[in-house]
Design a protein around this motif. Structure first.
Motif, PDB file in Angstrom:
ATOM      1  N   ALA A   1       2.809  -7.965   5.651  1.00 17.70           N
ATOM      2  CA  ALA A   1       1.773  -7.746   6.775  1.00 17.70           C
ATOM      3  C   ALA A   1       0.470  -6.931   6.323  1.00 17.70           C
ATOM      4  O   ALA A   1      -0.660  -7.481   6.581  1.00 17.70           O
ATOM      5  N   LEU A   2       0.579  -5.996   5.590  1.00 16.92           N
ATOM      6  CA  LEU A   2      -0.771  -5.300   5.090  1.00 16.92           C
ATOM      7  C   LEU A   2      -1.683  -5.973   4.365  1.00 16.92           C
ATOM      8  O   LEU A   2      -2.742  -6.188   4.463  1.00 16.92           O
ATOM      9  N   GLU A   3      -0.820  -6.812   3.364  1.00 18.16           N
ATOM     10  CA  GLU A   3      -1.597  -7.929   2.463  1.00 18.16           C
ATOM     11  C   GLU A   3      -2.284  -8.726   3.383  1.00 18.16           C
ATOM     12  O   GLU A   3      -3.622  -9.039   3.317  1.00 18.16           O
ATOM     13  N   GLN A   4      -1.626  -9.669   4.387  1.00 21.42           N
ATOM     14  CA  GLN A   4      -2.196 -10.518   5.144  1.00 21.42           C
ATOM     15  C   GLN A   4      -3.355 -10.008   6.224  1.00 21.42           C
ATOM     16  O   GLN A   4      -4.268 -10.665   6.261  1.00 21.42           O
ATOM     17  N   ASN A   5      -2.696  -8.968   6.959  1.00 30.20           N
ATOM     18  CA  ASN A   5      -3.314  -8.783   8.095  1.00 30.20           C
ATOM     19  C   ASN A   5      -4.375  -7.520   7.938  1.00 30.20           C
ATOM     20  O   ASN A   5      -5.344  -7.533   8.975  1.00 30.20           O
ATOM     21  N   VAL A   6      -3.906  -6.578   7.258  1.00 26.65           N
ATOM     22  CA  VAL A   6      -4.939  -5.236   7.084  1.00 26.65           C
ATOM     23  C   VAL A   6      -5.725  -5.287   5.999  1.00 26.65           C
ATOM     24  O   VAL A   6      -7.119  -5.241   5.947  1.00 26.65           O
ATOM     25  N   PHE A   7      -5.302  -5.667   4.502  1.00 34.20           N
ATOM     26  CA  PHE A   7      -6.171  -5.477   3.346  1.00 34.20           C
ATOM     27  C   PHE A   7      -6.714  -6.969   3.143  1.00 34.20           C
ATOM     28  O   PHE A   7      -7.790  -7.255   2.621  1.00 34.20           O
ATOM     29  N   LYS A   8      -6.299  -7.963   3.805  1.00 41.19           N
ATOM     30  CA  LYS A   8      -6.680  -9.389   3.563  1.00 41.19           C
ATOM     31  C   LYS A   8      -7.116  -9.833   1.773  1.00 41.19           C
ATOM     32  O   LYS A   8      -7.860 -10.331   1.481  1.00 41.19           O
ATOM     33  N   LEU A   9      -5.902  -9.289   1.038  1.00 44.18           N
ATOM     34  CA  LEU A   9      -5.888  -9.390  -0.408  1.00 44.18           C
ATOM     35  C   LEU A   9      -4.513  -9.904  -0.657  1.00 44.18           C
ATOM     36  O   LEU A   9      -3.347  -9.188   0.002  1.00 44.18           O
ATOM     37  N   ARG A  10      -4.327 -10.340  -1.963  1.00 45.04           N
ATOM     38  CA  ARG A  10      -3.094 -10.802  -2.488  1.00 45.04           C
ATOM     39  C   ARG A  10      -2.801  -9.837  -3.504  1.00 45.04           C
ATOM     40  O   ARG A  10      -3.690  -9.676  -4.392  1.00 45.04           O
ATOM     41  N   PHE A  11      -1.840  -8.902  -3.409  1.00 44.23           N
ATOM     42  CA  PHE A  11      -1.403  -7.939  -4.557  1.00 44.23           C
ATOM     43  C   PHE A  11      -0.597  -8.359  -5.628  1.00 44.23           C
ATOM     44  O   PHE A  11       0.184  -9.243  -5.632  1.00 44.23           O
ATOM     45  N   PRO A  12      -1.157  -8.047  -6.863  1.00 35.29           N
ATOM     46  CA  PRO A  12      -0.091  -8.321  -7.771  1.00 35.29           C
ATOM     47  C   PRO A  12       1.262  -7.850  -7.631  1.00 35.29           C
ATOM     48  O   PRO A  12       1.609  -6.815  -6.783  1.00 35.29           O
ATOM     49  N   LEU A  13       2.361  -8.808  -8.076  1.00 38.80           N
ATOM     50  CA  LEU A  13       3.600  -7.933  -8.059  1.00 38.80           C
ATOM     51  C   LEU A  13       3.976  -6.547  -8.177  1.00 38.80           C
ATOM     52  O   LEU A  13       4.586  -5.926  -7.365  1.00 38.80           O
ATOM     53  N   GLN A  14       3.613  -6.095  -9.236  1.00 42.10           N
ATOM     54  CA  GLN A  14       3.932  -4.776  -9.513  1.00 42.10           C
ATOM     55  C   GLN A  14       3.126  -3.820  -8.370  1.00 42.10           C
ATOM     56  O   GLN A  14       3.588  -2.680  -8.099  1.00 42.10           O
ATOM     57  N   GLU A  15       2.030  -4.183  -7.945  1.00 37.29           N
ATOM     58  CA  GLU A  15       1.038  -3.430  -6.861  1.00 37.29           C
ATOM     59  C   GLU A  15       2.335  -3.540  -5.729  1.00 37.29           C
ATOM     60  O   GLU A  15       2.309  -2.450  -4.899  1.00 37.29           O
ATOM     61  N   LYS A  16       2.624  -4.678  -5.565  1.00 41.08           N
ATOM     62  CA  LYS A  16       3.185  -5.019  -4.323  1.00 41.08           C
ATOM     63  C   LYS A  16       4.514  -3.911  -3.988  1.00 41.08           C
ATOM     64  O   LYS A  16       5.023  -3.594  -3.042  1.00 41.08           O
ATOM     65  N   TYR A  17       5.342  -3.922  -5.417  1.00 39.07           N
ATOM     66  CA  TYR A  17       6.313  -3.145  -5.420  1.00 39.07           C
ATOM     67  C   TYR A  17       6.221  -1.756  -5.280  1.00 39.07           C
ATOM     68  O   TYR A  17       7.035  -0.900  -4.792  1.00 39.07           O
ATOM     69  N   PHE A  18       4.954  -1.327  -5.741  1.00 41.52           N
ATOM     70  CA  PHE A  18       4.570   0.033  -5.454  1.00 41.52           C
ATOM     71  C   PHE A  18       4.483   0.169  -3.993  1.00 41.52           C
ATOM     72  O   PHE A  18       5.025   1.330  -3.519  1.00 41.52           O
ATOM     73  N   ILE A  19       3.866  -0.587  -3.272  1.00 42.98           N
ATOM     74  CA  ILE A  19       3.600  -0.272  -1.989  1.00 42.98           C
ATOM     75  C   ILE A  19       5.151  -0.218  -1.437  1.00 42.98           C
ATOM     76  O   ILE A  19       5.506   0.550  -0.230  1.00 42.98           O
ATOM     77  N   ILE A  20       5.797  -1.551  -1.735  1.00 43.58           N
ATOM     78  CA  ILE A  20       7.113  -1.350  -0.922  1.00 43.58           C
ATOM     79  C   ILE A  20       8.143  -0.085  -1.182  1.00 43.58           C
ATOM     80  O   ILE A  20       8.533   0.445  -0.289  1.00 43.58           O
ATOM     81  N   THR A  21       7.885   0.435  -2.458  1.00 42.09           N
ATOM     82  CA  THR A  21       8.648   1.676  -2.774  1.00 42.09           C
ATOM     83  C   THR A  21       8.073   2.791  -1.895  1.00 42.09           C
ATOM     84  O   THR A  21       8.920   3.627  -1.541  1.00 42.09           O
ATOM     85  N   ASN A  22       7.051   2.826  -1.652  1.00 41.37           N
ATOM     86  CA  ASN A  22       6.309   4.091  -1.030  1.00 41.37           C
ATOM     87  C   ASN A  22       6.730   3.969   0.321  1.00 41.37           C
ATOM     88  O   ASN A  22       7.179   4.711   1.182  1.00 41.37           O
ATOM     89  N   LEU A  23       6.954   2.554   0.927  1.00 39.37           N
ATOM     90  CA  LEU A  23       7.392   2.456   2.438  1.00 39.37           C
ATOM     91  C   LEU A  23       8.825   2.725   2.533  1.00 39.37           C
ATOM     92  O   LEU A  23       9.153   3.370   3.493  1.00 39.37           O
ATOM     93  N   LEU A  24       9.684   2.421   1.450  1.00 39.04           N
ATOM     94  CA  LEU A  24      10.925   2.844   1.475  1.00 39.04           C
ATOM     95  C   LEU A  24      11.027   4.221   1.890  1.00 39.04           C
ATOM     96  O   LEU A  24      11.818   4.870   2.323  1.00 39.04           O
ATOM     97  N   VAL A  25      10.357   5.106   0.902  1.00 39.00           N
ATOM     98  CA  VAL A  25      10.409   6.565   0.795  1.00 39.00           C
ATOM     99  C   VAL A  25      10.140   7.095   2.331  1.00 39.00           C
ATOM    100  O   VAL A  25      10.684   7.877   2.847  1.00 39.00           O
ATOM    101  N   LEU A  26       8.753   6.506   2.778  1.00 38.89           N
ATOM    102  CA  LEU A  26       8.472   6.751   3.912  1.00 38.89           C
ATOM    103  C   LEU A  26       9.411   6.594   5.257  1.00 38.89           C
ATOM    104  O   LEU A  26       9.490   7.419   6.300  1.00 38.89           O
ATOM    105  N   MET A  27       9.900   5.333   5.270  1.00 44.10           N
ATOM    106  CA  MET A  27      11.080   5.002   6.219  1.00 44.10           C
ATOM    107  C   MET A  27      12.287   5.899   6.166  1.00 44.10           C
ATOM    108  O   MET A  27      12.916   6.019   7.461  1.00 44.10           O
ATOM    109  N   GLU A  28      12.455   6.518   4.997  1.00 43.80           N
ATOM    110  CA  GLU A  28      13.746   7.578   4.785  1.00 43.80           C
ATOM    111  C   GLU A  28      13.341   8.629   5.929  1.00 43.80           C
ATOM    112  O   GLU A  28      14.560   9.252   6.354  1.00 43.80           O
ATOM    113  N   ASP A  29      12.332   8.817   6.065  1.00 50.03           N
ATOM    114  CA  ASP A  29      11.726  10.366   6.966  1.00 50.03           C
ATOM    115  C   ASP A  29      11.571   9.663   8.422  1.00 50.03           C
ATOM    116  O   ASP A  29      11.611  10.823   9.292  1.00 50.03           O
ATOM    117  N   LEU A  30      11.912   8.426   8.869  1.00 50.25           N
ATOM    118  CA  LEU A  30      11.880   8.393  10.449  1.00 50.25           C
ATOM    119  C   LEU A  30      13.353   8.530  10.970  1.00 50.25           C
ATOM    120  O   LEU A  30      14.297   8.568  10.316  1.00 50.25           O
TER     121      LEU A  30
END
Length: 120
Positions: free
Chosen positions: A91-120
């Motif tokens: 959703a960030l790629e399509q609706n916020v950034f309007k960019l397509r991230f390379p796989l490694q970058e996308k996994y970095f974002i996913i990893t950070n989101l996973l860490v952030l979601m642990e704190d919820l």
């Protein structure tokens, strides 16, 4: 949050990122909070914001990365909230950034989101 905004101001003023990238990141911060109750601050999001800013700038300049799936990606896929984090990243790629991230970058974002979601 104020320190994150200061971080973005410094990156923009030093010409490390463009105003457009800064605006995209501000939109991301707002989107994560309003849509997913993920509140970023300097402690939990400083590196995430900086890395994402740099990734956006690399993509805008046409600098790519080798697209490969490695052990890290396989491990991340095992995480309980992987599907949700992946959906948020897309959703960030399509609706916020309007960019397509390379796989490694996308996994970095996913990893950070996973860490952030642990704190919820």
């Amino acid at each position: 949050m104020e320190k994150l905004l200061e971080r973005l101001r410094i990156l923009e003023q030093s010409n490390v990122i463009t105003q457009k990238t800064k605006e995209r990141l501000l939109h991301m911060i707002s989107y994560l909070e309003s849509t997913h109750s993920i509140i970023l601050n300097e402690d939990n999001g400083g590196r995430f914001i900086t890395h994402t800013a740099m990734a956006i700038e690399r993509i805008e300049r046409g600098e790519g990365f080798l697209q490969s799936q490695g052990v890290m990606e396989e491990e991340i896929r095992k995480e309980e909230n992987f599907a949700k984090a992946q959906n948020i990243a897309e959703a960030l790629e399509q609706n916020v950034f309007k960019l397509r991230f390379p796989l490694q970058e996308k996994y970095f974002i996913i990893t950070n989101l996973l860490v952030l979601m642990e704190d919820l």
